[in-house]
Design an enzyme around this catalytic site. Sequence first.
Site, PDB file in Angstrom:
ATOM      1  N   HIS A  79       0.882  -1.154   0.025  1.00  0.00           N
ATOM      2  CA  HIS A  79       0.156   0.090  -0.081  1.00  0.00           C
ATOM      3  C   HIS A  79       1.004   0.920  -0.074  1.00  0.00           C
ATOM      4  O   HIS A  79       1.867   1.256   0.560  1.00  0.00           O
ATOM      5  CB  HIS A  79      -0.847   0.126   1.403  1.00  0.00           C
ATOM      6  CG  HIS A  79      -1.903   1.257   1.417  1.00  0.00           C
ATOM      7  ND1 HIS A  79      -1.505   2.231   2.414  1.00  0.00           N
ATOM      8  CD2 HIS A  79      -2.838   1.809   0.674  1.00  0.00           C
ATOM      9  CE1 HIS A  79      -2.315   3.015   2.462  1.00  0.00           C
ATOM     10  NE2 HIS A  79      -3.192   2.807   1.378  1.00  0.00           N
ATOM     11  N   ASN A  80       0.554   2.244  -0.918  1.00  0.00           N
ATOM     12  CA  ASN A  80       1.152   3.382  -0.958  1.00  0.00           C
ATOM     13  C   ASN A  80       2.755   3.129  -1.228  1.00  0.00           C
ATOM     14  O   ASN A  80       3.459   3.522  -0.200  1.00  0.00           O
ATOM     15  CB  ASN A  80       1.000   4.419   0.447  1.00  0.00           C
ATOM     16  CG  ASN A  80      -0.328   4.954   0.242  1.00  0.00           C
ATOM     17  OD1 ASN A  80      -1.034   4.823  -0.574  1.00  0.00           O
ATOM     18  ND2 ASN A  80      -0.639   5.851   1.369  1.00  0.00           N
ATOM     19  N   GLU A  86       1.279  -0.011  -5.547  1.00  0.00           N
ATOM     20  CA  GLU A  86       0.310   0.919  -5.845  1.00  0.00           C
ATOM     21  C   GLU A  86       1.137   2.350  -6.173  1.00  0.00           C
ATOM     22  O   GLU A  86       2.260   2.578  -5.593  1.00  0.00           O
ATOM     23  CB  GLU A  86      -0.367   1.394  -4.441  1.00  0.00           C
ATOM     24  CG  GLU A  86      -1.278   2.209  -4.583  1.00  0.00           C
ATOM     25  CD  GLU A  86      -2.348   2.639  -3.428  1.00  0.00           C
ATOM     26  OE1 GLU A  86      -3.382   3.020  -3.541  1.00  0.00           O
ATOM     27  OE2 GLU A  86      -1.562   2.442  -2.343  1.00  0.00           O
ATOM     28  N   HIS A 104       1.212  11.193  -2.007  1.00  0.00           N
ATOM     29  CA  HIS A 104       0.108  10.944  -1.312  1.00  0.00           C
ATOM     30  C   HIS A 104      -0.479  12.344  -1.364  1.00  0.00           C
ATOM     31  O   HIS A 104      -0.319  13.264  -0.468  1.00  0.00           O
ATOM     32  CB  HIS A 104       0.505  10.555   0.214  1.00  0.00           C
ATOM     33  CG  HIS A 104      -0.767   9.879   0.713  1.00  0.00           C
ATOM     34  ND1 HIS A 104      -1.074   9.946   2.334  1.00  0.00           N
ATOM     35  CD2 HIS A 104      -1.807   9.168   0.204  1.00  0.00           C
ATOM     36  CE1 HIS A 104      -2.059   9.215   2.395  1.00  0.00           C
ATOM     37  NE2 HIS A 104      -2.529   8.675   1.370  1.00  0.00           N
ATOM     38  N   GLU A 107      -3.812   4.567  -8.949  1.00  0.00           N
ATOM     39  CA  GLU A 107      -4.920   5.463  -8.006  1.00  0.00           C
ATOM     40  C   GLU A 107      -4.756   6.600  -8.933  1.00  0.00           C
ATOM     41  O   GLU A 107      -3.796   7.410  -8.663  1.00  0.00           O
ATOM     42  CB  GLU A 107      -4.406   5.513  -6.596  1.00  0.00           C
ATOM     43  CG  GLU A 107      -5.429   6.313  -5.786  1.00  0.00           C
ATOM     44  CD  GLU A 107      -6.749   5.652  -5.539  1.00  0.00           C
ATOM     45  OE1 GLU A 107      -7.714   6.246  -5.733  1.00  0.00           O
ATOM     46  OE2 GLU A 107      -6.708   4.580  -5.187  1.00  0.00           O
ATOM     47  N   ASP A 157       0.005   6.253  -6.879  1.00  0.00           N
ATOM     48  CA  ASP A 157      -0.799   7.349  -6.754  1.00  0.00           C
ATOM     49  C   ASP A 157      -0.526   8.504  -7.826  1.00  0.00           C
ATOM     50  O   ASP A 157       0.538   8.930  -7.346  1.00  0.00           O
ATOM     51  CB  ASP A 157      -0.979   7.905  -5.165  1.00  0.00           C
ATOM     52  CG  ASP A 157      -2.003   7.314  -4.488  1.00  0.00           C
ATOM     53  OD1 ASP A 157      -2.254   5.838  -4.786  1.00  0.00           O
ATOM     54  OD2 ASP A 157      -2.384   7.491  -3.182  1.00  0.00           O
TER      55      ASP A 157
END
Length: 757
Positions: free
Chosen positions: A305-306, A335, A350, A384, A337
């Site tokens: 995640h992230n 991931e 983020h 994302e 973003d």
Amino acid sequence: MDPEGSRIQDDSDVKVMMAGSTLRKVKSKSWKKQRHFRLLEDGVTIWYKSRWAGRGHTTFSVTEVDAVREGHQSEVLLSVAEEFAADACFTLVFHGRQGNLDLVAETAEEAGAWIRGVRKLVYKAQTMDEKERLDQWVWDWFQRADKNRDGKMNFKEVRTLLKMMNVDMNEEHALHLFTMADKAESGSLEIQQFVHFYKMLTQRDEVWKVFQDYSEDGEMLMASELQNFLSIEQHEEGRRSSQHAQQLIDRYEPSEAAKKQRAMTLDGFQVYLCSREGSVFKPEHRELHQDMSQPLSHYFISSSHNTYLLEDQLRGQSSLEAYIQALKRGCRCVEVDCWDGSDGEPVVYHGHTWTSKILFRDVVSTLKEYAFKASDFPVILSLENHCGVEQQAVMAQHLSHILGDTLLTALLDGQIPQQLPSPQELRGKILLKAKKIGDPGDCVDETLTDEVSDDEEMANDDAESLSAEDPSPAECLPETGKKSKSHLSRALSDLVVYCKSVHFHGFERARSHAKCYEMSSFSESKAKRLAKDAGTEFVQYNARHLSRIYPGGLRTDSSNYNPQDMWNVGCQMVALNFQTAGLEMDLNDGLFRQNGGCGFVLKPDFMRGGATRFSPERPGERPGYGPRRLSIQVISGQQLPKVNQKEGSIVDPLVRVEVYGVPQDQNREETSHINNNGFNPVWNETLNFVVHAPELALVRFEVEDHDKASRNDFMGQFTLPFTCIQAGYRHVHLLSRDGTAITPSSLFVNISISELT
């Protein structure tokens, strides 16, 4: 004694390292300082300090180095690429979460010598056998204790050494051993005498007793006696033979005379027990051994995640290094973003936080280089997407141009599938997980409105779970969904094939309408509710569809949730913050330690059928239910690490064994603590467990330093799947909080597994 031997010391590159070099240590574009580096005489320790007198020095071991990268292969060295030539630059990459060391030599030749030399030493350290590792460890202690560097150690230095080694020994006994080792009666020990002293110091009565049980003369184990031990105690009769007993003698016995007699001495027996074959983890389960031809949905998939973050989610640094480290740990779902960049280039960070930004194209280039270093099974890029249509087109262009044929852009056989392809069929491929208009193979002629974003789902899911005392998500994380619609570009949409992100509308809707290539993301809170309220349906859903679970939005410190709850209902991509050490990452590492560390673990057969009736709340109702009794005799500990580095501090260790699995299997038991002995504590205490779903259970061994006044301190742990445990007399080799080996720290245990009657 020099454990490295003369060959490596005579190497020309190693000689350059031992002579020493002035290298520039680079931390940023503005922080570049000269340091004097050299390899110490032990052939393992690298020492460096400022050129100015009076400053402190730093050391590290080549065993801590994971890789050496040449040239401008780090963000730091890229930032100074115009100032320093690539052939003078190199990066030392360390195991675990320790930061890199970026260095610049004065000449390309000097850089080359250090690059080649460190690589040779790292390879040497990685390929040591158990005896060599022990010799190296003894040599290291001798070096540390020999304060005046005269190659000898007097009794005062030995007393200091014992404290350093975590043992509070009776001084009279220590002096007795010292005198016995001091054959020349000189009042000091040279290295060979120190080895003798060490062997007396580490005499393990608990191993000697086991040896005596099977040795007729008490001096040696003949091949037939060793075979009896393997059959009776190690439960290896089905796959072992007298031929294998002889192989163990050939592999681990240090005495040539004993080998000729087809026998094993106590020394050889102890080396075998400490080896990989004597480990608690079945050696064959460390290799790739599972069926990799089943649909993707039938596997647990190591997921991050992230992935871009090195630290927390509000102010942490975004870094390409974070992707490299995750992929090297076997992660198969990363991931990204993405947000609009100011100069037309999409950036990764983020959103709406103070985390730093990196370029999307650099992330894709990093994936291209590192995706298949640890495993050649597919990598899923979880996108994302917060970009406008224009920069989405740029993203699509970067993905296509940089990844080329590595990016899967079309159905494997041109047909809409009834089930997902297998890891085997997708070997060497990167798959894009993102929103998509239409189905795979469709032609989309225009930009279309997309559904609600994953971030909005996260905000909504977390808001549902808040109690009155909780702050609002907006107060904790400034990125909660403000937009209600986004638009997709055709170019980016067309790159999504088998991992189309869709909103979850319930299990009933999924059964009747969802395609196998449609998948949903769930926040931890939503997934927990579904697991509790409809566990069997969740298992059925995950037999056909992929699920991705992510930490709740309130985890601004990058903490993790317990992934076991999600694996219990068959969720494949249980995404964790890889940058955050602790229990949750121990469990993740433990599950994916099997099957060659390839990042894919086949789910139990009772979770792979769409009509399965398995419920984690009622494991006894499934077909093939076979509970097991697990009995672990915790016998002793060896060279446990110090918690407090103060010279006089000694630990009071205890061992806790925890079982993680279905709710009925969650359990923990612990031994009493041993006062003032981290060197060779002996417990001889038995911990018992009943495991109802052994196929899902993980067993975690943890050693702690007991403290009456405050919380116990963590010392080391090892986690493995129940199905990978070897019964019998075994060593549990401990890992640090970071997941790296703490050589030679271990636990000696005797494990029994039986059917529950």
